[in-house]
Design an enzyme around this catalytic site. Structure first.
Site, short mmCIF file in Angstrom:
data_model
loop_
_atom_site.label_atom_id
_atom_site.label_comp_id
_atom_site.label_asym_id
_atom_site.label_seq_id
_atom_site.Cartn_x
_atom_site.Cartn_y
_atom_site.Cartn_z
N ARG A 8 16.72 -56.78 -35.68
CA ARG A 8 16.50 -55.00 -36.07
C ARG A 8 17.60 -54.54 -37.83
NH1 ARG A 8 17.50 -50.27 -31.91
NH2 ARG A 8 19.28 -51.08 -30.73
N SER A 35 16.04 -46.31 -34.02
CA SER A 35 15.94 -47.82 -33.31
C SER A 35 15.18 -48.65 -33.84
CB SER A 35 14.46 -47.58 -32.01
OG SER A 35 14.93 -46.39 -31.52
N GLU A 56 1.17 -43.14 -35.60
CA GLU A 56 1.34 -44.76 -36.34
C GLU A 56 -0.02 -45.38 -36.94
OE1 GLU A 56 3.64 -44.27 -32.40
OE2 GLU A 56 1.54 -44.11 -33.30
N HIS A 107 11.37 -54.20 -32.00
CA HIS A 107 11.88 -53.92 -30.51
C HIS A 107 10.02 -55.00 -29.04
CE1 HIS A 107 13.59 -51.02 -31.48
NE2 HIS A 107 14.08 -50.22 -30.27
N ASP A 115 12.37 -51.13 -21.23
CA ASP A 115 11.16 -50.66 -22.35
C ASP A 115 10.26 -50.05 -21.17
OD1 ASP A 115 12.58 -48.99 -23.51
OD2 ASP A 115 11.83 -49.31 -25.21
#
Length: 310
Positions: A8, A35, A56, A107, A115
């Protein structure tokens, strides 16, 4: 190489670089720009950055509309929310229309870690590869992420790029001649072929060292492009070695393992053992501990290789 970088992070740097070259490049996010690292692009090109908020489905509908008006769009959120919550929008508004949208999801997989199960997606590659015309890419390190992302962003049409949260060791140099749709042969070997993708490429390389010390010759292939799949590399491996082990940070159902089995079943039958997330959810924990518990380390690859040989 000992240097580590999250894929990322490479994504954020690549966006900034291409922002200067491509005036039509637009970046979008679902309130996670810190993030996903799209925030780097936002700082330099605020007029070409759009935050859709925690919505989203709206994010990918807006991305489709912008792309159909002539923009190249990179739209990001966590992989769970991109491919899970927004699947129908990606399928109908992006895939069906062949929109020039790059779904760059971060992620992914067990290494989301703390998470927990709600955020650890093991279904994303399976979902995205079923969409007609969707290119699916899963880089193994920061350098390959940069190289492949640049190709993805500059090509026309929809694509899914899987990116991770955790820092991973560098496998490649910055100038490696990687190509979308063409697997990379990392090690030549005659006994068993390991076909790995994403973070499991490094695990495969570590497994090869131990197996080599035992006199077992291993071929290693980085299948960074899940679709279009390099069928030629798979057929060659099937015919030239005693079997194949697949390794992925994804469910063994529907991802790389399934894709390889489809090719071998149709064109070059051989024994295939799949390493990856079994048919189960994850849990909250440290990434390395979770990889060990859920079977995604070099030790599981070594065991799989011995299953092929035995």
């Amino acid at each position: 190489m000992n240097k580590k970088m999250a894929t990322r992070e490479a994504y954020g740097k690549t966006l900034v670089k291409l922002g200067a070259e491509m005036r039509e490049l637009v970046v979008m996010d679902a309130d996670l720009s810190g993030s996903t690292k799209t925030g780097e692009f936002k700082k330099i090109y605020p007029d070409r950055f759009f935050n859709a908020g925690i919505a989203e489905q709206n994010l990918y509908g807006m991305a489709a509309g912008l792309s159909l008006s002539g923009k190249t769009v990179c739209a990001s959120t966590f992989a769970m929310f991109a491919t899970g919550r927004a699947f129908e929008i990606i399928r109908n508004s992006i895939g069906y229309t062949k929109a020039n949208v790059k779904v760059c999801a971060t992620h992914a997989g067990i290494t989301v870690g703390e998470d927990g199960a709600s955020h650890q997606t093991f279904e994303d590659l399976a979902l995205m590869r079923t969409i007609p015309g969707m290119v699916v890419v899963n880089p193994s390190d920061g350098n390959s992420a940069s190289i492949l992302l640049e190709q993805v962003i500059k090509m026309k049409g929809p694509a899914y790029v899987r990116l991770g949260r955790a820092g991973v060791p560098m496998v490649y140099d910055e100038d490696e001649p990687l190509k979308i749709g063409k697997a990379t042969l990392l090690k030549e070997g005659r006994d068993v072929t390991i076909i790995a993708t994403g973070i499991m490429v490094n695990e495969a390389l570590m497994a090869e060292k131990e197996l080599n010390a035992e006199g077992i010759s291993i071929r290693i292939i980085d299948m960074h492009t899940i679709k279009p799949l390099d069928e030629e590399a798979i057929i060659k491996a099937s015919r030239e070695t005693k079997g194949i082990v697949t390794a992925e940070e994804h469910s063994i159902i529907g991802g790389l393992g399934s894709a390889v089995c489809e090719v071998t079943a149709d064109m070059a039958p051989c024994k295939v053992v799949r390493v990856g997330q079994m048919d189960t959810y994850g849990e909250s924990g440290a990434p390395e501990e979770l990889k060990k518990k859920y079977g995604m380390t070099k030790d599981y690859i070594i065991d799989a290789v011995k299953k092929v040989l035995n």
